[in-house]
Design an enzyme around this catalytic site. Structure first.
Site, PDB file in Angstrom:
ATOM      1  N   CYS A   1       0.866  -1.185   0.000  1.00  0.00           N
ATOM      2  CA  CYS A   1       0.000   0.000   0.000  1.00  0.00           C
ATOM      3  C   CYS A   1       0.897   1.228   0.000  1.00  0.00           C
ATOM      4  CB  CYS A   1      -0.880  -0.014   1.247  1.00  0.00           C
ATOM      5  SG  CYS A   1      -1.658   1.556   1.592  1.00  0.00           S
TER       6      CYS A   1
ATOM      7  N   CYS B   1      -5.420  -1.108   8.403  1.00  0.00           N
ATOM      8  CA  CYS B   1      -4.830   0.231   8.246  1.00  0.00           C
ATOM      9  C   CYS B   1      -4.794   0.932   9.601  1.00  0.00           C
ATOM     10  CB  CYS B   1      -5.670   1.042   7.258  1.00  0.00           C
ATOM     11  SG  CYS B   1      -5.132   2.745   7.112  1.00  0.00           S
TER      12      CYS B   1
ATOM     13  N   TYR C   1     -12.311  28.915  -2.412  1.00  0.00           N
ATOM     14  CA  TYR C   1     -12.175  27.455  -2.366  1.00  0.00           C
ATOM     15  C   TYR C   1     -12.641  27.008  -0.974  1.00  0.00           C
ATOM     16  CZ  TYR C   1      -8.988  28.846  -6.089  1.00  0.00           C
ATOM     17  OH  TYR C   1      -8.438  29.440  -7.194  1.00  0.00           O
TER      18      TYR C   1
ATOM     19  N   ASP D   1      -7.751  28.550   0.048  1.00  0.00           N
ATOM     20  CA  ASP D   1      -7.395  27.182   0.450  1.00  0.00           C
ATOM     21  C   ASP D   1      -7.657  26.268  -0.743  1.00  0.00           C
ATOM     22  OD1 ASP D   1      -6.851  24.856   1.816  1.00  0.00           O
ATOM     23  OD2 ASP D   1      -8.571  24.962   3.163  1.00  0.00           O
TER      24      ASP D   1
ATOM     25  N   CYS E   1      -2.300  22.652   0.517  1.00  0.00           N
ATOM     26  CA  CYS E   1      -2.059  21.236   0.785  1.00  0.00           C
ATOM     27  C   CYS E   1      -1.000  20.681  -0.160  1.00  0.00           C
ATOM     28  CB  CYS E   1      -3.364  20.438   0.666  1.00  0.00           C
ATOM     29  SG  CYS E   1      -4.172  20.658  -0.920  1.00  0.00           S
TER      30      CYS E   1
HETATM   31  N1  SAH Z   1     -11.277  25.326   2.988  1.00  0.00           N
HETATM   32  C1  SAH Z   1     -12.182  24.254   2.713  1.00  0.00           C
HETATM   33  C2  SAH Z   1     -11.865  23.376   1.503  1.00  0.00           C
HETATM   34  C3  SAH Z   1     -10.497  23.347   0.931  1.00  0.00           C
HETATM   35  S1  SAH Z   1     -10.209  22.064  -0.265  1.00  0.00           S
HETATM   36  C4  SAH Z   1     -12.386  23.426   3.926  1.00  0.00           C
HETATM   37  O1  SAH Z   1     -11.537  23.388   4.788  1.00  0.00           O
HETATM   38  O2  SAH Z   1     -13.408  22.753   4.031  1.00  0.00           O
HETATM   39  C5  SAH Z   1     -10.336  22.893  -1.780  1.00  0.00           C
HETATM   40  C6  SAH Z   1     -11.748  23.143  -2.250  1.00  0.00           C
HETATM   41  O3  SAH Z   1     -11.667  23.860  -3.482  1.00  0.00           O
HETATM   42  C7  SAH Z   1     -12.576  21.901  -2.540  1.00  0.00           C
HETATM   43  O4  SAH Z   1     -13.762  21.969  -1.811  1.00  0.00           O
HETATM   44  C8  SAH Z   1     -12.828  21.975  -4.057  1.00  0.00           C
HETATM   45  O5  SAH Z   1     -14.103  21.483  -4.411  1.00  0.00           O
HETATM   46  C9  SAH Z   1     -12.737  23.459  -4.321  1.00  0.00           C
HETATM   47  N2  SAH Z   1     -12.371  23.868  -5.702  1.00  0.00           N
HETATM   48  C10 SAH Z   1     -11.537  23.252  -6.564  1.00  0.00           C
HETATM   49  N3  SAH Z   1     -11.382  23.982  -7.676  1.00  0.00           N
HETATM   50  C11 SAH Z   1     -12.135  25.105  -7.540  1.00  0.00           C
HETATM   51  C12 SAH Z   1     -12.361  26.253  -8.362  1.00  0.00           C
HETATM   52  N4  SAH Z   1     -11.793  26.379  -9.559  1.00  0.00           N
HETATM   53  N5  SAH Z   1     -13.180  27.210  -7.888  1.00  0.00           N
HETATM   54  C13 SAH Z   1     -13.781  27.091  -6.671  1.00  0.00           C
HETATM   55  N6  SAH Z   1     -13.580  26.014  -5.841  1.00  0.00           N
HETATM   56  C14 SAH Z   1     -12.775  25.034  -6.268  1.00  0.00           C
END
Ligand code: SAH
Length: 391
Positions: free
Chosen positions: A13, A98, A253, A319, A346
């Site tokens: 894995c 796991c 995001y 984010d 991330c």
């Molecule tokens: N801050 C949030 C999520 C972060 S993860 C939390 O902690 O819950 C990144 C997020 O970006 C995901 O939910 C994904 O669906 C979104 N995402 C990805 N591409 C995007 C885009 N082009 N425009 C808006 N959101 C997007």
């Protein structure tokens, strides 16, 4: 208690790159990887804080979601359920021991695999697109002890929903199953997509708690996978901008709106932007659940949404997913000219690429801190506070 044994699945894995590596060593490796990405991109932050690790008791069993795949380890061998084999995407390794998940995940996986094997059900073949079994998704509300279980199959033959559900409900578990689902997916791509969702038991969401707020998490909505660690990360990250009083915050995001709602407790207004409709729906529900009426959530691509909005933010928090932000999104965000931008990442590779674009647009990295939210794996989160030069 910390388990120092190397996981039984470790050879095949690919999940835990650092199994068996001393934890201090894991932290040093991750921190120096982030530092060297910064120096290669010639980004020199005014302050680079040492990586924040997880306390001993939180280094295992922290994952609150697993998306397992049905398949086999050797061609036409016995049915397996688990993760893709390291360096061999066509093979699947059963991971019923796991260590990164709560033991209930392993019990549910083992039961489901035995159930499907006994019935003679066959895996869905990625290339021929023939077969029944595709994925098993297990999610857990860490603070509430709630579990969601979702089996994903094609519609090519019958799956005995009742018997599987009854078997799950009879399992001796520490947590409580609050929802059992059967997703039908006939899409050709190797991802969990939903043509039809059948709720076999309970509800299709679980509750979670974070920093004193309550969240509804729908089966298909994003939620951070390590709740204890993200709580630390979010509170430290938001403390970098202490004076939100009276301000308008953009949380871009935003997923299910966790950051938005933490910010909304002190800010005047928060606008959250997110592309997945189920996450936006959860974000709205959650804000209502927490009695926050100063949050607005809009569904769409960040750049496309911002391009149509007239509002002016005072602070921007981003984010983004692993791929980072598009150049047009970075340019649009920088064009507001706000004093501070908080970037939660991330993936340090896409982070430094984005920071280089921000630098060209007048934003400097003022403070950087990596976080080890995913011990044993190669993943690392990074928080960066940027500020506009000459403000
Ligand atoms: N801050 C949030 C999520 C972060 S993860 C939390 O902690 O819950 C990144 C997020 O970006 C995901 O939910 C994904 O669906 C979104 N995402 C990805 N591409 C995007 C885009 N082009 N425009 C808006 N959101 C997007």
């Amino acid at each position: 208690m910390e388990q120092n044994n190397i996981c039984r699945h470790n050879e095949f894995c690919g999940g835990c790159t650092y199994q068996g590596t001393d934890y201090g060593e894991q932290l040093r490796t991750k921190e120096s990887a982030v530092r060297s990405l910064f120096s290669s991109a010639e980004i020199t932050p005014a302050r680079f804080a040492p990586i924040e690790g997880c306390p001993r008791e939180q280094r295992f069993g922290y994952r609150n979601k697993m998306e397992y795949t049905f398949g086999d380890m050797v061609k036409d061998g016995p049915l397996c359920l688990g993760m893709h084999k390291i360096k061999n995407f066509m093979s699947i390794v059963t991971v019923d021991e796991c260590q990164l998940v709560h033991p209930d995940f392993n019990r549910i996986l083992r039961f489901t695999l035995d159930f499907c094997t006994d019935r003679g059900y066959v895996k869905y073949h990625k290339k021929s697109h023939l077969g029944l079994l595709r994925n098993l998704v297990v999610r857990r509300g860490v603070r509430t002890g709630e579990l969601l279980v979702n089996i994903v199959t094609s519609s090519q033959s019958e799956f005995d929903e009742d018997a599987w559900k009854e078997g799950l409900l009879a399992l001796p578990l520490d947590c409580r199953i609050v929802g059992i689902m059967h997703t039908l997916n006939d899409g050709l791509a190797d991802t969990v997509a939903c043509d039809e969702l059948r709720l076999l038991y309970g509800r299709e969401y679980y509750y979670e708690e974070l920093l004193g707020l309550r969240f509804i998490v729908h089966e298909f909505a994003f939620f951070q996978t390590n709740v204890d660690a993200v709580e630390r990360l979010y509170s430290e990250a938001l403390a970098l901008i202490p004076d939100l009083e009276g301000k308008t915050v953009f949380d871009l995001y935003c997923g299910t709106g966790t950051i938005s709602q933490i910010a909304a407790r002190s800010a005047a207004r928060v606008l959250g932007v997110e592309i997945v409709p189920e996450s936006v729906e959860s974000a709205r529900e959650n804000a209502a659940l927490n009695g926050l009426d100063n949050c607005e959530f809009v569904c769409g691509d960040v750049f496309a949404v911002l391009d149509t909005r007239q509002d002016k933010p005072d602070v921007i928090i981003v984010d983004p997913p692993r791929a980072g932000m598009s150049q047009e999104a970075v340019t649009r965000i920088a064009s507001y000219g706000v004093k501070q931008i908080l970037y939660i990442s991330c993936n340090p590779k896409s982070l430094v690429k984005n920071l280089a674009w921000f630098a060209e647009l007048g934003y400097e990295a003022e403070y950087v801190r990596p976080y080890d939210n995913f011990p044993m794996t190669r993943h690392v989160e990074t928080v960066v506070l940027m500020s506009k030069a000459n403000t």
